[in-house]
Design an enzyme around this catalytic site. Sequence first.
Site, PDB file in Angstrom:
ATOM      1  CD  GLU A  74      -2.840   1.131  14.908  1.00  0.00           C
ATOM      2  OE1 GLU A  74      -2.476  -0.026  14.610  1.00  0.00           O
ATOM      3  OE2 GLU A  74      -3.670   1.775  14.243  1.00  0.00           O
ATOM      4  CE1 TYR A  89       4.843   8.972   7.809  1.00  0.00           C
ATOM      5  CE2 TYR A  89       3.622   8.439   5.818  1.00  0.00           C
ATOM      6  CZ  TYR A  89       4.688   9.055   6.446  1.00  0.00           C
ATOM      7  OH  TYR A  89       5.596   9.749   5.701  1.00  0.00           O
ATOM      8  N   GLY A 124      -0.882   2.064   2.313  1.00  0.00           N
ATOM      9  CA  GLY A 124      -1.667   3.274   2.536  1.00  0.00           C
ATOM     10  C   GLY A 124      -2.868   3.308   1.608  1.00  0.00           C
ATOM     11  CE1 TYR A 147      -6.468  -4.439   5.401  1.00  0.00           C
ATOM     12  CE2 TYR A 147      -4.624  -5.591   4.367  1.00  0.00           C
ATOM     13  CZ  TYR A 147      -5.176  -4.428   4.877  1.00  0.00           C
ATOM     14  OH  TYR A 147      -4.446  -3.263   4.891  1.00  0.00           O
ATOM     15  CB  ALA A 159      -7.734  -8.687  -2.396  1.00  0.00           C
ATOM     16  CG  ASP A 185      -5.974  -9.669   0.588  1.00  0.00           C
ATOM     17  OD1 ASP A 185      -5.140  -8.883   0.096  1.00  0.00           O
ATOM     18  OD2 ASP A 185      -6.711  -9.365   1.539  1.00  0.00           O
ATOM     19  CE  LYS A 191       0.913  -7.299   3.110  1.00  0.00           C
ATOM     20  NZ  LYS A 191      -0.042  -6.253   3.560  1.00  0.00           N
ATOM     21  CD  GLN A 205      -8.862  -3.025   8.675  1.00  0.00           C
ATOM     22  OE1 GLN A 205      -8.776  -2.398   9.731  1.00  0.00           O
ATOM     23  NE2 GLN A 205      -8.517  -2.533   7.505  1.00  0.00           N
TER      24      GLN A 205
HETATM   25  P1  FAD Z   1      -0.808  -3.999   0.312  1.00  0.00           P
HETATM   26  O1  FAD Z   1      -0.400  -5.166   1.130  1.00  0.00           O
HETATM   27  O2  FAD Z   1       0.165  -3.441  -0.634  1.00  0.00           O
HETATM   28  O3  FAD Z   1      -2.102  -4.488  -0.464  1.00  0.00           O
HETATM   29  C1  FAD Z   1      -3.234  -3.708  -0.773  1.00  0.00           C
HETATM   30  C2  FAD Z   1      -4.155  -4.472  -1.700  1.00  0.00           C
HETATM   31  O4  FAD Z   1      -3.641  -4.529  -2.987  1.00  0.00           O
HETATM   32  C3  FAD Z   1      -4.425  -5.917  -1.298  1.00  0.00           C
HETATM   33  O5  FAD Z   1      -5.706  -6.240  -1.636  1.00  0.00           O
HETATM   34  C4  FAD Z   1      -3.517  -6.702  -2.154  1.00  0.00           C
HETATM   35  O6  FAD Z   1      -3.996  -8.024  -2.370  1.00  0.00           O
HETATM   36  C5  FAD Z   1      -3.495  -5.870  -3.416  1.00  0.00           C
HETATM   37  N1  FAD Z   1      -2.172  -5.973  -4.067  1.00  0.00           N
HETATM   38  C6  FAD Z   1      -1.034  -5.359  -3.660  1.00  0.00           C
HETATM   39  N2  FAD Z   1      -0.034  -5.662  -4.523  1.00  0.00           N
HETATM   40  C7  FAD Z   1      -0.555  -6.470  -5.478  1.00  0.00           C
HETATM   41  C8  FAD Z   1      -0.036  -7.094  -6.627  1.00  0.00           C
HETATM   42  N3  FAD Z   1       1.232  -6.949  -7.004  1.00  0.00           N
HETATM   43  N4  FAD Z   1      -0.866  -7.863  -7.346  1.00  0.00           N
HETATM   44  C9  FAD Z   1      -2.153  -8.016  -7.004  1.00  0.00           C
HETATM   45  N5  FAD Z   1      -2.706  -7.432  -5.925  1.00  0.00           N
HETATM   46  C10 FAD Z   1      -1.929  -6.672  -5.174  1.00  0.00           C
HETATM   47  N6  FAD Z   1      -3.122   3.301   6.630  1.00  0.00           N
HETATM   48  C11 FAD Z   1      -2.468   4.495   6.773  1.00  0.00           C
HETATM   49  O7  FAD Z   1      -2.580   5.375   5.902  1.00  0.00           O
HETATM   50  N7  FAD Z   1      -1.689   4.754   7.870  1.00  0.00           N
HETATM   51  C12 FAD Z   1      -1.517   3.845   8.860  1.00  0.00           C
HETATM   52  O8  FAD Z   1      -0.801   4.105   9.841  1.00  0.00           O
HETATM   53  C13 FAD Z   1      -2.176   2.578   8.751  1.00  0.00           C
HETATM   54  N8  FAD Z   1      -2.022   1.619   9.681  1.00  0.00           N
HETATM   55  C14 FAD Z   1      -2.627   0.387   9.510  1.00  0.00           C
HETATM   56  C15 FAD Z   1      -2.408  -0.619  10.467  1.00  0.00           C
HETATM   57  C16 FAD Z   1      -3.000  -1.870  10.333  1.00  0.00           C
HETATM   58  C17 FAD Z   1      -2.733  -2.932  11.359  1.00  0.00           C
HETATM   59  C18 FAD Z   1      -3.858  -2.124   9.218  1.00  0.00           C
HETATM   60  C19 FAD Z   1      -4.532  -3.453   9.075  1.00  0.00           C
HETATM   61  C20 FAD Z   1      -4.075  -1.140   8.263  1.00  0.00           C
HETATM   62  C21 FAD Z   1      -3.459   0.118   8.400  1.00  0.00           C
HETATM   63  N9  FAD Z   1      -3.617   1.131   7.446  1.00  0.00           N
HETATM   64  C22 FAD Z   1      -2.987   2.344   7.590  1.00  0.00           C
HETATM   65  C23 FAD Z   1      -4.520   0.933   6.293  1.00  0.00           C
HETATM   66  C24 FAD Z   1      -3.782   0.446   5.026  1.00  0.00           C
HETATM   67  O9  FAD Z   1      -2.886   1.422   4.589  1.00  0.00           O
HETATM   68  C25 FAD Z   1      -4.840   0.168   3.968  1.00  0.00           C
HETATM   69  O10 FAD Z   1      -5.614  -0.939   4.307  1.00  0.00           O
HETATM   70  C26 FAD Z   1      -4.337   0.079   2.523  1.00  0.00           C
HETATM   71  O11 FAD Z   1      -5.460   0.176   1.641  1.00  0.00           O
HETATM   72  C27 FAD Z   1      -3.624  -1.217   2.197  1.00  0.00           C
HETATM   73  O12 FAD Z   1      -2.401  -1.258   2.793  1.00  0.00           O
HETATM   74  P2  FAD Z   1      -1.545  -2.639   2.796  1.00  0.00           P
HETATM   75  O13 FAD Z   1      -0.265  -2.330   3.443  1.00  0.00           O
HETATM   76  O14 FAD Z   1      -2.351  -3.732   3.327  1.00  0.00           O
HETATM   77  O15 FAD Z   1      -1.345  -2.809   1.216  1.00  0.00           O
END
Ligand code: FAD
Length: 293
Positions: free
Chosen positions: A18, A50, A109, A149, A156, A162, A169, A180
Amino acid sequence: MTLIKDAEVRTPPLVSFEFSPPRNEAMEETLWNSIERLAPLAPEFVSVTYGAGGSTRERTHDTVRRIQTETHLKAAAHLTCVAASKGEIDDVARQYWDSGIRHIVALRGDPPGGIDKKYEPHPDGYVNAADLVLGLSKIADFEISVAAYPEKHPDAISFDDDIENLKRKVDAGASRAITQMAFETERIVRFRDQVAEAGIDVPIVPGIMPVTNFAGVSKMARACGASVPNWLSHIFEGLEDDPETRKLIAASVAAEQCLNLQAEGFNELHIYTLNRADLAYAVCHLLGLRAKR
Ligand code: FAD
């Protein structure tokens, strides 16, 4: 116990790297030197992050496109839902597809105001990563990776919730979950098993963070809900002004974690390079990976 010498008789794991888009010319040079150094290790793919709030949209795009066109590597673009409408995100995704990019790391994000603020989706945007995955699947036949995570995302409600979110997804079309950073191998193993019990059958790919700047990584880890074990802090104790020794230790700690993960059945590893090749290269070498032409 898994030993470095066992790597001789084991098939090396598949790795991905990455990177982040560079902010200036000096960083751009560092990034490209790193990509050139790591490319001969033939990673499965290299991904480009991003920036928060879409702040690096153009730079991410340029970097991904350049990797795709100027190297033999497969590039993956990270894409988030933050501060953009569905239409805007769909346009970015279509541009990727038209540039030959077939792999998206789809993320919600973090809140634009900071990781400690409550996340509010854009009024016309994708509400979360599962929603984005669904949207991307409708645009084209992308390979889609998502985040996972092992220690639960801070937002979460519960660990089970979670995992349910990860399932959503995957059901929406993701085919890989990248974790993570997590420093305790047992935690990642337990997470993989819990995910499997929940009926999620995509590969869980541990995200490996080689630690050279202990203070910096600890801060980053705490902010995103990853714990920093006492043994890790003990290992770096007294090395605050000794970056050379920290680097040697970082490679050995990360390689040990990778070897232990491989012994537990993880055959894909994702290495957070922070745009530096030396540590990632050393870790991969210890895992038995050798440069290919
Ligand atoms: P989601 O999967 O949407 O979930 C986020 C949280 O909300 C989880 O706790 C989930 O349980 C909860 N949630 C979501 N939807 C619901 C629902 N309908 N009901 C109840 N709970 C819900 N960030 C950046 O800005 N740019 C990057 O390039 C970037 N790269 C990353 C790469 C990796 C490998 C990882 C692990 C993280 C990265 N991140 C990046 C960080 C990420 O954007 C953050 O951790 C963000 O807070 C959560 O993103 P997610 O896609 O996991 O969100």
